[in-house]
Design a protein around this motif. Structure first.
Motif, PDB file in Angstrom:
ATOM      1  N   ALA A  80      17.843 -10.863-100.671  1.00 14.65           N
ATOM      2  CA  ALA A  80      19.122 -10.935 -99.959  1.00 14.65           C
ATOM      3  C   ALA A  80      20.285 -10.627-100.901  1.00 14.65           C
ATOM      4  CB  ALA A  80      19.295 -12.319 -99.333  1.00 14.65           C
ATOM      5  N   ARG A  94      17.985 -14.295 -94.262  1.00 17.23           N
ATOM      6  CA  ARG A  94      18.224 -13.404 -93.118  1.00 17.23           C
ATOM      7  C   ARG A  94      17.738 -11.988 -93.375  1.00 17.23           C
ATOM      8  NH1 ARG A  94      23.963 -14.806 -90.226  1.00 17.23           N
ATOM      9  NH2 ARG A  94      23.937 -17.056 -90.533  1.00 17.23           N
ATOM     10  N   LEU A  95      16.488 -11.864 -93.786  1.00 16.24           N
ATOM     11  CA  LEU A  95      15.892 -10.535 -93.918  1.00 16.24           C
ATOM     12  C   LEU A  95      15.190 -10.218 -92.612  1.00 16.24           C
ATOM     13  CD1 LEU A  95      14.294 -11.143 -97.419  1.00 16.24           C
ATOM     14  CD2 LEU A  95      16.436  -9.959 -96.930  1.00 16.24           C
ATOM     15  N   MET A  96      15.050  -8.923 -92.301  1.00 19.30           N
ATOM     16  CA  MET A  96      14.345  -8.548 -91.080  1.00 19.30           C
ATOM     17  C   MET A  96      12.845  -8.690 -91.356  1.00 19.30           C
ATOM     18  SD  MET A  96      17.017  -7.676 -89.421  1.00 19.30           S
ATOM     19  CE  MET A  96      18.622  -7.730 -90.184  1.00 19.30           C
ATOM     20  N   PRO A  97      12.161  -9.576 -90.641  1.00 18.06           N
ATOM     21  CA  PRO A  97      10.743  -9.808 -90.964  1.00 18.06           C
ATOM     22  C   PRO A  97       9.862  -8.581 -90.730  1.00 18.06           C
ATOM     23  CG  PRO A  97      11.443 -11.138 -89.073  1.00 18.06           C
ATOM     24  CD  PRO A  97      12.666 -10.455 -89.594  1.00 18.06           C
ATOM     25  N   TRP A  98      10.312  -7.653 -89.875  1.00 19.06           N
ATOM     26  CA  TRP A  98       9.474  -6.485 -89.569  1.00 19.06           C
ATOM     27  C   TRP A  98       9.724  -5.330 -90.530  1.00 19.06           C
ATOM     28  CZ3 TRP A  98      12.571  -9.092 -86.196  1.00 19.06           C
ATOM     29  CH2 TRP A  98      13.890  -8.638 -86.103  1.00 19.06           C
ATOM     30  N   TYR A 132       6.299  -7.551 -97.170  1.00 20.47           N
ATOM     31  CA  TYR A 132       7.143  -8.056 -96.086  1.00 20.47           C
ATOM     32  C   TYR A 132       7.718  -9.406 -96.512  1.00 20.47           C
ATOM     33  CZ  TYR A 132       5.448  -4.383 -93.067  1.00 20.47           C
ATOM     34  OH  TYR A 132       5.186  -3.162 -92.526  1.00 20.47           O
ATOM     35  N   LYS A 161       7.857 -12.308 -95.318  1.00 19.64           N
ATOM     36  CA  LYS A 161       7.022 -13.503 -95.163  1.00 19.64           C
ATOM     37  C   LYS A 161       5.965 -13.627 -96.248  1.00 19.64           C
ATOM     38  CE  LYS A 161       8.133 -15.435 -90.987  1.00 19.64           C
ATOM     39  NZ  LYS A 161       7.989 -14.839 -89.667  1.00 19.64           N
ATOM     40  N   GLN A 162       5.705 -12.516 -96.953  1.00 21.87           N
ATOM     41  CA  GLN A 162       4.722 -12.571 -98.034  1.00 21.87           C
ATOM     42  C   GLN A 162       5.348 -13.072 -99.331  1.00 21.87           C
ATOM     43  OE1 GLN A 162       3.763  -8.372 -97.191  1.00 21.87           O
ATOM     44  NE2 GLN A 162       1.628  -8.969 -97.385  1.00 21.87           N
ATOM     45  N   GLN A 187      17.193  -0.671 -97.692  1.00 16.55           N
ATOM     46  CA  GLN A 187      17.560   0.648 -97.184  1.00 16.55           C
ATOM     47  C   GLN A 187      18.384   0.540 -95.902  1.00 16.55           C
ATOM     48  OE1 GLN A 187      17.077   3.898 -98.499  1.00 16.55           O
ATOM     49  NE2 GLN A 187      18.541   4.148 -96.847  1.00 16.55           N
ATOM     50  N   LEU A 188      18.087  -0.489 -95.118  1.00  8.49           N
ATOM     51  CA  LEU A 188      18.760  -0.683 -93.829  1.00  8.49           C
ATOM     52  C   LEU A 188      20.279  -0.680 -93.961  1.00  8.49           C
ATOM     53  CD1 LEU A 188      18.302  -1.505 -90.777  1.00  8.49           C
ATOM     54  CD2 LEU A 188      18.542  -3.849 -91.531  1.00  8.49           C
ATOM     55  N   VAL A 189      20.802  -1.305 -95.009  1.00  4.50           N
ATOM     56  CA  VAL A 189      22.255  -1.434 -95.119  1.00  4.50           C
ATOM     57  C   VAL A 189      22.894  -0.234 -95.827  1.00  4.50           C
ATOM     58  CG1 VAL A 189      22.122  -3.944 -95.127  1.00  4.50           C
ATOM     59  CG2 VAL A 189      22.164  -2.727 -97.293  1.00  4.50           C
ATOM     60  N   ARG A 196      20.276  -6.946-101.580  1.00  2.79           N
ATOM     61  CA  ARG A 196      20.823  -6.231-100.425  1.00  2.79           C
ATOM     62  C   ARG A 196      22.353  -6.275-100.446  1.00  2.79           C
ATOM     63  NH1 ARG A 196      19.314  -8.576 -94.605  1.00  2.79           N
ATOM     64  NH2 ARG A 196      20.548 -10.327 -95.389  1.00  2.79           N
TER      65      ARG A 196
END
Lengths: 249, 250
Positions: free
Chosen positions: A137, A85-89, A124, A126-127, A97-99, A140
């Motif tokens: 994850a 559940r990572l943000m793909p963008w 990213y 997907k890479q 950093q998001l959290v 995070r």
């Protein structure tokens, strides 16, 4: 660090009268690593979602340090889901950093180094391979300095060597962070390797059928001889325990 | 062939086909490319082409911005709230199917032949199509990712801008693309009916003189601008949005 005191009388599926969890009662000491094992469909994920506040838990007793888990916004929670559940963008750095409430480049760097992804910060999701995504994850979850960390079969569907590597990583991170851990799995040897205590659950509607302290010295070994002996002793005592029953026949 | 050369090649084929037909037909109703270019240069240096273009572009820009903001907002609300969606669904279908011409005429009759009435008419025409697309996007937003935001107690604005909205970007881009072409066509009708400047007005004037080369010159000018917008704004935005999404797994 946080102590948990849980008592769930009846938990129904959303919009249904089917009972998922029935008379679940257990407590967790601060800094304890508890593994929950149960057959699939036994509501383990529902239990974690209730602890995290994603599932409705009104009328149930969920206490963290004697206060309601969901009232005190103060304590930090880390949750490693079955899927990364990572943000793909967002890049790996940005995902962590998001959290975090403030920019903490150095902290992210240290964490990524700890999970062995020091040079992947600008990639990213997907890479990255599935195992790497899971490591992100986990990083995070630990980034928020969690007092409580929930893990929902985080090593599912990984090849054995990768899973073993990640388990070792988890042990080390828990040691340095000291969080209270609730770890859901269906793999007994994984639970023995990681946990201080194992809680066994029955089939749906689930209740707790057995609890056992894993009184083996740490650090433990994956499939070490003492660990295997401990496991076979347990299985000899309760041959049906993994299918959700403690009957001896 | 690189994509740029491919595109140029197609343009050259289009232009030469045009030119070939013009020679073949040999009629003032089907002017050759040279006559169109001549007319273009004439109108360009006369000055009124640039003025009209800029007037029309300003109208397009203003109504595009308003329609996108309102449309995205309404679309998100309708896509996330079942009850509001049920309430307003019929309204949306009505709005989608009212002919553009009717809204334009009504706006002019009710509010007079003024700039705001013109903009309003365009906006009303565009909003429903934006809403429909964004609503679809908002309906399929990944709840798992929103749960991540909830568990980690992200602020409302962080949840919206970093977790929710990025999932809608492809839908917003698609409606922006479709929107721009629709809007500039409607703007021309609005100008034709009730404004005394802009490309639509100019086309009407040229039509009255049967100046076909002039009409084509204006069309040429406008299409060039749309191509520039596509290449300078939409394509780079596409790339920005696609980051991370289309990579193959390592």
């Amino acid at each position: 660090m946080i102590a948990l005191d849980i008592a769930i009388k009846n938990k129904y599926y959303a919009n249904s009268t089917a009972v998922v969890l029935k008379d679940i009662q257990f407590s967790v000491k601060p800094g304890e690593f508890v593994a929950i094992i149960g057959p699939s469909g036994s509501g383990k994920t529902t239990l974690l979602n209730m602890l995290s506040g994603l599932e409705d838990a009104t009328a149930q007793k969920l206490l963290g340090n004697s206060k309601s888990l969901h009232d005190c916004k103060e304590y930090q929670l880390g949750y490693v889901f079955q899927q990364p559940r990572l943000m793909p963008w967002l890049t790996v750095n940005e995902n962590i950093q998001l959290v975090l409430p403030t920019a903490q480049e150095r902290k992210i760097k240290t964490l990524l180094a700890q999970v062995g992804l020091a040079d992947k910060g600008d990639y990213y999701p997907k890479q990255l391979s599935g195992g790497m995504q899971r490591r992100v994850a986990i990083a995070r979850a630990f980034a928020v300095n969690p007092e409580l960390i929930l893990l929902d079969e985080p090593f599912n569907s990984l090849d054995a060597p990768t899973a073993a590597k990640l388990r070792l990583l988890l042990v080390n991170l828990c040691k340095s962070c000291g969080s209270t851990v609730v770890f859901v799995t269906h793999d007994l040897s994984e639970a023995i390797y990681l946990a201080d205590r194992i809680i066994f659950m029955s089939n749906s509607p689930s209740s707790i059928i057995h609890q056992v302290n894993v009184n083996l010295p740490k650090p433990r070994k994956e499939s070490g001889s003492t660990e295997l002996a401990w496991q076979s002793q347990l299985m000899a005592q309760y041959p049906q325990i993994l299918s959700g029953s403690v009957s001896t026949d | 062939m690189s994509p740029l050369y491919g595109r140029l090649f197609m343009l050259i084929i289009l232009a030469s086909t045009w030119q070939g037909i013009a020679w073949f037909v040999n009629s003032s109703d089907f002017p050759s490319l040279f006559i169109v270019m001549e007319s273009f240069i004439y109108h360009f240096f006369q000055g009124e082409l640039l003025v009209n273009l800029s007037v029309t572009l300003t109208r397009v820009l203003i109504s595009f911005t308003i329609a996108m903001i309102l449309g995205v907002f309404i679309g998100i609300v309708m896509g996330t709230s079942k009850r509001i969606n049920q309430l307003s669904d019929t309204l949306l279908i009505i709005a989608l199917n009212i002919p553009a011409l009717v809204t334009i005429l009504l706006c002019y009759i009710w509010f007079g032949l003024v700039e705001s009435a013109a903009i309003l008419a365009v906006v009303i025409n565009k909003i429903p199509t934006v809403v429909v697309m964004i609503r679809e996007g908002a309906r399929v937003v990944d709840n798992d990712l929103l749960n991540v935001a909830k568990v980690y107690k992200l602020s409302l604005s962080k949840t919206f801008f970093k977790v929710f909205l990025p999932q809608l970007y492809p839908y917003i881009m698609a409606s922006a693309r479709a929107g721009l072409s629709l809007i500039w066509k409607i703007v021309l009708v609005v100008e034709l009916l009730g404004r005394s400047d802009g490309v639509g007005f100019a086309l009407n004037t040229l039509f009255q003189f049967f100046d076909i080369a002039g009409i084509l010159a204006y069309t040429f000018a406008f299409i060039s601008i749309v191509l520039v917008i596509e290449n300078l704004i939409f394509r780079p935005l596409d790339k920005l949005i696609a980051r991370g999404v289309h990579h193959d797994s390592a």
